[in-house]
Design a protein around this motif. Structure first.
Motif, PDB file in Angstrom:
ATOM      1  N   VAL A  95     -21.973  33.349  10.089  1.00 19.08           N
ATOM      2  CA  VAL A  95     -20.710  32.648   9.835  1.00 19.08           C
ATOM      3  C   VAL A  95     -20.988  31.163  10.041  1.00 19.08           C
ATOM      4  CG1 VAL A  95     -18.272  32.382  10.458  1.00 19.08           C
ATOM      5  CG2 VAL A  95     -19.388  34.588  10.818  1.00 19.08           C
ATOM      6  N   PHE A  96     -20.645  30.360   9.054  1.00 21.58           N
ATOM      7  CA  PHE A  96     -20.921  28.924   9.129  1.00 21.58           C
ATOM      8  C   PHE A  96     -19.627  28.133   9.256  1.00 21.58           C
ATOM      9  CE2 PHE A  96     -24.267  30.784   6.484  1.00 21.58           C
ATOM     10  CZ  PHE A  96     -25.390  30.379   7.174  1.00 21.58           C
ATOM     11  N   GLN A  97     -19.759  26.959   9.831  1.00 22.58           N
ATOM     12  CA  GLN A  97     -18.612  26.056   9.937  1.00 22.58           C
ATOM     13  C   GLN A  97     -18.041  25.737   8.555  1.00 22.58           C
ATOM     14  OE1 GLN A  97     -19.454  22.485  12.113  1.00 22.58           O
ATOM     15  NE2 GLN A  97     -17.657  21.435  11.346  1.00 22.58           N
ATOM     16  N   SER A  98     -18.960  25.590   7.603  1.00 24.46           N
ATOM     17  CA  SER A  98     -18.547  25.162   6.267  1.00 24.46           C
ATOM     18  C   SER A  98     -18.279  26.349   5.333  1.00 24.46           C
ATOM     19  CB  SER A  98     -19.626  24.271   5.671  1.00 24.46           C
ATOM     20  OG  SER A  98     -20.885  24.894   5.805  1.00 24.46           O
ATOM     21  N   TYR A  99     -18.082  27.528   5.905  1.00 23.00           N
ATOM     22  CA  TYR A  99     -17.729  28.766   5.205  1.00 23.00           C
ATOM     23  C   TYR A  99     -18.832  29.270   4.261  1.00 23.00           C
ATOM     24  CZ  TYR A  99     -13.371  26.305   6.346  1.00 23.00           C
ATOM     25  OH  TYR A  99     -12.411  25.546   6.938  1.00 23.00           O
ATOM     26  N   ALA A 107     -12.304  36.211  -3.336  1.00 18.75           N
ATOM     27  CA  ALA A 107     -12.532  36.640  -1.950  1.00 18.75           C
ATOM     28  C   ALA A 107     -13.245  37.991  -1.941  1.00 18.75           C
ATOM     29  CB  ALA A 107     -11.193  36.727  -1.228  1.00 18.75           C
ATOM     30  N   LEU A 108     -12.764  38.895  -2.785  1.00 18.67           N
ATOM     31  CA  LEU A 108     -13.348  40.236  -2.851  1.00 18.67           C
ATOM     32  C   LEU A 108     -14.834  40.178  -3.228  1.00 18.67           C
ATOM     33  CD1 LEU A 108     -12.161  43.105  -2.503  1.00 18.67           C
ATOM     34  CD2 LEU A 108     -11.956  43.220  -4.972  1.00 18.67           C
ATOM     35  N   GLU A 109     -15.153  39.381  -4.236  1.00 18.79           N
ATOM     36  CA  GLU A 109     -16.546  39.281  -4.684  1.00 18.79           C
ATOM     37  C   GLU A 109     -17.424  38.637  -3.607  1.00 18.79           C
ATOM     38  OE1 GLU A 109     -15.742  38.883  -9.491  1.00 18.79           O
ATOM     39  OE2 GLU A 109     -15.735  37.090  -8.224  1.00 18.79           O
ATOM     40  N   ASN A 110     -16.862  37.623  -2.923  1.00 19.22           N
ATOM     41  CA  ASN A 110     -17.628  36.993  -1.844  1.00 19.22           C
ATOM     42  C   ASN A 110     -17.986  38.006  -0.759  1.00 19.22           C
ATOM     43  OD1 ASN A 110     -18.239  33.951  -1.685  1.00 19.22           O
ATOM     44  ND2 ASN A 110     -16.238  33.993  -2.680  1.00 19.22           N
ATOM     45  N   VAL A 111     -17.037  38.869  -0.445  1.00 14.50           N
ATOM     46  CA  VAL A 111     -17.272  39.832   0.644  1.00 14.50           C
ATOM     47  C   VAL A 111     -18.208  40.958   0.183  1.00 14.50           C
ATOM     48  CG1 VAL A 111     -16.146  41.377   2.302  1.00 14.50           C
ATOM     49  CG2 VAL A 111     -15.107  39.180   1.747  1.00 14.50           C
ATOM     50  N   GLU A 112     -18.215  41.211  -1.120  1.00 12.59           N
ATOM     51  CA  GLU A 112     -19.130  42.240  -1.648  1.00 12.59           C
ATOM     52  C   GLU A 112     -20.596  41.815  -1.568  1.00 12.59           C
ATOM     53  OE1 GLU A 112     -16.627  43.232  -5.461  1.00 12.59           O
ATOM     54  OE2 GLU A 112     -18.510  44.339  -5.461  1.00 12.59           O
ATOM     55  N   PHE A 113     -20.801  40.522  -1.545  1.00 11.74           N
ATOM     56  CA  PHE A 113     -22.137  39.911  -1.547  1.00 11.74           C
ATOM     57  C   PHE A 113     -23.218  40.654  -0.772  1.00 11.74           C
ATOM     58  CE2 PHE A 113     -23.529  35.265  -1.870  1.00 11.74           C
ATOM     59  CZ  PHE A 113     -23.569  35.351  -3.244  1.00 11.74           C
ATOM     60  N   PRO A 114     -23.067  40.768   0.546  1.00  7.55           N
ATOM     61  CA  PRO A 114     -24.141  41.396   1.316  1.00  7.55           C
ATOM     62  C   PRO A 114     -24.340  42.867   0.985  1.00  7.55           C
ATOM     63  CG  PRO A 114     -22.330  40.689   2.751  1.00  7.55           C
ATOM     64  CD  PRO A 114     -21.957  40.308   1.375  1.00  7.55           C
ATOM     65  N   LEU A 115     -23.328  43.494   0.407  1.00  6.26           N
ATOM     66  CA  LEU A 115     -23.432  44.922   0.098  1.00  6.26           C
ATOM     67  C   LEU A 115     -24.284  45.167  -1.139  1.00  6.26           C
ATOM     68  CD1 LEU A 115     -19.692  45.821   0.777  1.00  6.26           C
ATOM     69  CD2 LEU A 115     -21.634  45.991   2.354  1.00  6.26           C
ATOM     70  N   VAL A 116     -24.390  44.131  -1.972  1.00  5.71           N
ATOM     71  CA  VAL A 116     -25.232  44.236  -3.160  1.00  5.71           C
ATOM     72  C   VAL A 116     -26.675  44.441  -2.722  1.00  5.71           C
ATOM     73  CG1 VAL A 116     -26.083  43.004  -5.201  1.00  5.71           C
ATOM     74  CG2 VAL A 116     -23.683  42.801  -4.526  1.00  5.71           C
ATOM     75  N   PHE A 117     -27.096  43.671  -1.702  1.00 12.33           N
ATOM     76  CA  PHE A 117     -28.465  43.782  -1.195  1.00 12.33           C
ATOM     77  C   PHE A 117     -28.738  45.163  -0.619  1.00 12.33           C
ATOM     78  CE2 PHE A 117     -27.478  39.216  -0.261  1.00 12.33           C
ATOM     79  CZ  PHE A 117     -28.201  38.731  -1.333  1.00 12.33           C
ATOM     80  N   LYS A 118     -27.689  45.767  -0.132  1.00 12.32           N
ATOM     81  CA  LYS A 118     -27.856  47.083   0.490  1.00 12.32           C
ATOM     82  C   LYS A 118     -27.799  48.199  -0.544  1.00 12.32           C
ATOM     83  CE  LYS A 118     -27.108  46.232   5.132  1.00 12.32           C
ATOM     84  NZ  LYS A 118     -27.024  46.934   6.368  1.00 12.32           N
ATOM     85  N   ARG A 119     -27.717  47.807  -1.789  1.00 12.23           N
ATOM     86  CA  ARG A 119     -27.685  48.754  -2.912  1.00 12.23           C
ATOM     87  C   ARG A 119     -26.543  49.765  -2.790  1.00 12.23           C
ATOM     88  NH1 ARG A 119     -33.926  49.352  -3.171  1.00 12.23           N
ATOM     89  NH2 ARG A 119     -34.437  47.372  -4.145  1.00 12.23           N
ATOM     90  N   ILE A 159     -15.802  35.505   7.641  1.00 10.59           N
ATOM     91  CA  ILE A 159     -15.979  36.506   8.705  1.00 10.59           C
ATOM     92  C   ILE A 159     -16.083  37.910   8.090  1.00 10.59           C
ATOM     93  CG2 ILE A 159     -14.802  37.611  10.670  1.00 10.59           C
ATOM     94  CD1 ILE A 159     -13.732  34.692  11.277  1.00 10.59           C
ATOM     95  N   ALA A 160     -15.209  38.178   7.127  1.00  6.39           N
ATOM     96  CA  ALA A 160     -15.260  39.485   6.452  1.00  6.39           C
ATOM     97  C   ALA A 160     -16.636  39.669   5.809  1.00  6.39           C
ATOM     98  CB  ALA A 160     -14.157  39.571   5.403  1.00  6.39           C
ATOM     99  N   ARG A 161     -17.153  38.615   5.203  1.00  5.39           N
ATOM    100  CA  ARG A 161     -18.468  38.707   4.560  1.00  5.39           C
ATOM    101  C   ARG A 161     -19.572  38.949   5.588  1.00  5.39           C
ATOM    102  NH1 ARG A 161     -21.215  33.757   1.369  1.00  5.39           N
ATOM    103  NH2 ARG A 161     -21.177  32.979   3.514  1.00  5.39           N
ATOM    104  N   ALA A 162     -19.467  38.253   6.718  1.00  2.83           N
ATOM    105  CA  ALA A 162     -20.505  38.398   7.746  1.00  2.83           C
ATOM    106  C   ALA A 162     -20.503  39.793   8.365  1.00  2.83           C
ATOM    107  CB  ALA A 162     -20.292  37.353   8.842  1.00  2.83           C
ATOM    108  N   PHE A 163     -19.316  40.406   8.439  1.00  2.00           N
ATOM    109  CA  PHE A 163     -19.209  41.668   9.171  1.00  2.00           C
ATOM    110  C   PHE A 163     -19.179  42.913   8.284  1.00  2.00           C
ATOM    111  CE2 PHE A 163     -17.942  38.741  12.507  1.00  2.00           C
ATOM    112  CZ  PHE A 163     -18.449  39.335  13.653  1.00  2.00           C
ATOM    113  N   PHE A 171     -24.722  35.665  13.780  1.00  2.00           N
ATOM    114  CA  PHE A 171     -24.916  34.294  14.249  1.00  2.00           C
ATOM    115  C   PHE A 171     -23.789  33.430  13.690  1.00  2.00           C
ATOM    116  CE2 PHE A 171     -29.359  35.855  14.270  1.00  2.00           C
ATOM    117  CZ  PHE A 171     -29.664  35.597  15.606  1.00  2.00           C
ATOM    118  N   ALA A 172     -23.183  32.647  14.556  1.00  2.00           N
ATOM    119  CA  ALA A 172     -22.069  31.799  14.112  1.00  2.00           C
ATOM    120  C   ALA A 172     -22.283  30.385  14.633  1.00  2.00           C
ATOM    121  CB  ALA A 172     -20.757  32.369  14.633  1.00  2.00           C
ATOM    122  N   ASP A 173     -22.356  29.430  13.711  1.00  2.00           N
ATOM    123  CA  ASP A 173     -22.578  28.036  14.112  1.00  2.00           C
ATOM    124  C   ASP A 173     -21.272  27.257  13.962  1.00  2.00           C
ATOM    125  OD1 ASP A 173     -23.550  25.586  14.803  1.00  2.00           O
ATOM    126  OD2 ASP A 173     -25.252  25.636  13.424  1.00  2.00           O
TER     127      ASP A 173
END
Ligand SMILES: Nc1ncnc2c1ncn2[C@@H]1O[C@H](COP(=O)(O)OP(=O)(O)OP(=O)(O)O)[C@@H](O)[C@H]1O
Length: 307
Positions: A95-99, A107-119, A159-163, A171-173
């Motif tokens: 999670v970054f200060q600058s989002y 929003a939905l697509e942003n949160v899907e992001f990490p799940l793409v890597f997980k196939r 936060i939704a994307r990170a979790f 990690f959150a800066d």
């Protein structure tokens, strides 16, 4: 507080020296500590104390000068770039200060992001992303793009994307550095609640000692070294009298509060703000891994959109 005493992060005699021409800047000097599963750990220090460098070393974003960082039993600085990238995808969230959201994506697509890597198949990952956005209170903002949301809402998406992929460590800066006081407290509660629910480990950087009080463990950094390590629990908060002021002139939160008190209407152009902060973020983080991750994200963005 850690429920099980499983060590998830071991920092051993870590040192980081930057070279700028003939000058050497020691940002982190002989730092050692452990973080346990489920702990909310805060790196607290004034500007320039070395906390972001330490976080970036722990995330494998910066290269060590000497020492070791062991995450889940693996010496991350001995890994190849490829393995480190895989390791990050599997175990770490950010999670970054600058989002750092993708402005062209909802929003939905942003949160899907990490799940793409997980196939994870598209239908399932959409459901997971949706459920996570509902959890962070954004049920009515699923199709909104970042610039159509407030700063607090964007950070909720962050936060939704990170979790969403349930990483063991987040990690959150300065995750609330850009938010007003009320939203800051809501976002901090949210991070804590989501992490607690899944026994996830948080490592958060802040200069604000009030935010450090959300943590179970506070590691104070001064001039690149550990000044103290304090363990807190929910009943035992930091003794404000004994806490040395972090000497930060004014936090974003304090500035925002003063503006509220004076009833000054503050209209922030979110898009410009995010863009400039993203530039700052990429300027302050160095190393090829950062570039690599960004490329990876761009690639997967295309994947999300094409699904
Ligand atoms: N890429 C770099 N090259 C040279 N020096 C650097 C670099 N990054 C950080 N430093 C220096 O290392 C020290 C620690 O910086 P760091 O960003 O880790 O501090 P910080 O506690 O996170 O500060 P802030 O809260 O202002 O972000 C500072 O003196 C900084 O100037």
């Amino acid at each position: 507080m850690a429920e099980e005493k499983e060590k998830v992060i071991e920092v051993r005699n870590v040192k980081k020296v930057y070279r700028m021409g003939s000058e050497r800047i020691t940002a982190v000097e002989d730092v050692s500590f452990d973080i346990y599963k489920g702990e909310f750990c805060c790196l607290l220090g004034t500007s320039g104390s070395g906390k972001s460098t330490l976080l970036n070393l722990m995330a494998g974003i910066e290269k060590l000068t000497s020492g070791q960082i062991i995450i889940k039993g693996k010496n991350i600085h001995k890994m190849s770039e490829k393995n480190l990238a895989k390791f990050r995808q599997k175990y770490l969230g950010f999670v970054f200060q600058s989002y750092n959201l993708m402005n062209s994506m909802t929003a939905l697509e942003n949160v899907e992001f990490p799940l793409v890597f997980k196939r994870i198949p598209p239908k399932r990952r959409k459901k997971m992303a949706r459920d996570m956005l509902v959890k962070v209170g954004l049920k009515t903002r699923l199709e909104h793009k970042p610039k159509q949301m407030s700063g607090g809402q964007q950070q909720r998406v962050g936060i939704a994307r990170a979790f969403v992929a349930k990483p063991e460590i987040v990690f959150a800066d300065e995750p609330t550095g850009n938010l007003d006081t009320k939203t800051t407290m809501e976002v901090m509660e949210l991070i804590k609640e989501v992490a607690r629910a899944n026994n996830q480990t948080i490592v958060m950087v802040t200069h604000d000692r009030r935010l450090a009080e959300f943590a179970d463990k506070i590691i104070r950094i001064l001039d690149g070294r550990i000044e103290s390590i304090d363990l807190l629990n929910s009943d035992e908060k930091m003794d404000k009298e004994s806490v040395e002021d972090t000497q930060e002139p004014e936090s974003f939160q304090e500035v925002a509060k003063k503006k509220e008190e004076k009833k000054v209407e503050k209209k922030v152009d979110e898009e410009d703000n995010i863009q400039s902060l993203i530039v700052t973020q990429s300027e302050t983080t160095s190393g090829s891994e950062v570039t690599g991750d960004n490329e990876l994200e761009e690639t997967s963005a295309a994947t999300v959109e094409s699904d």
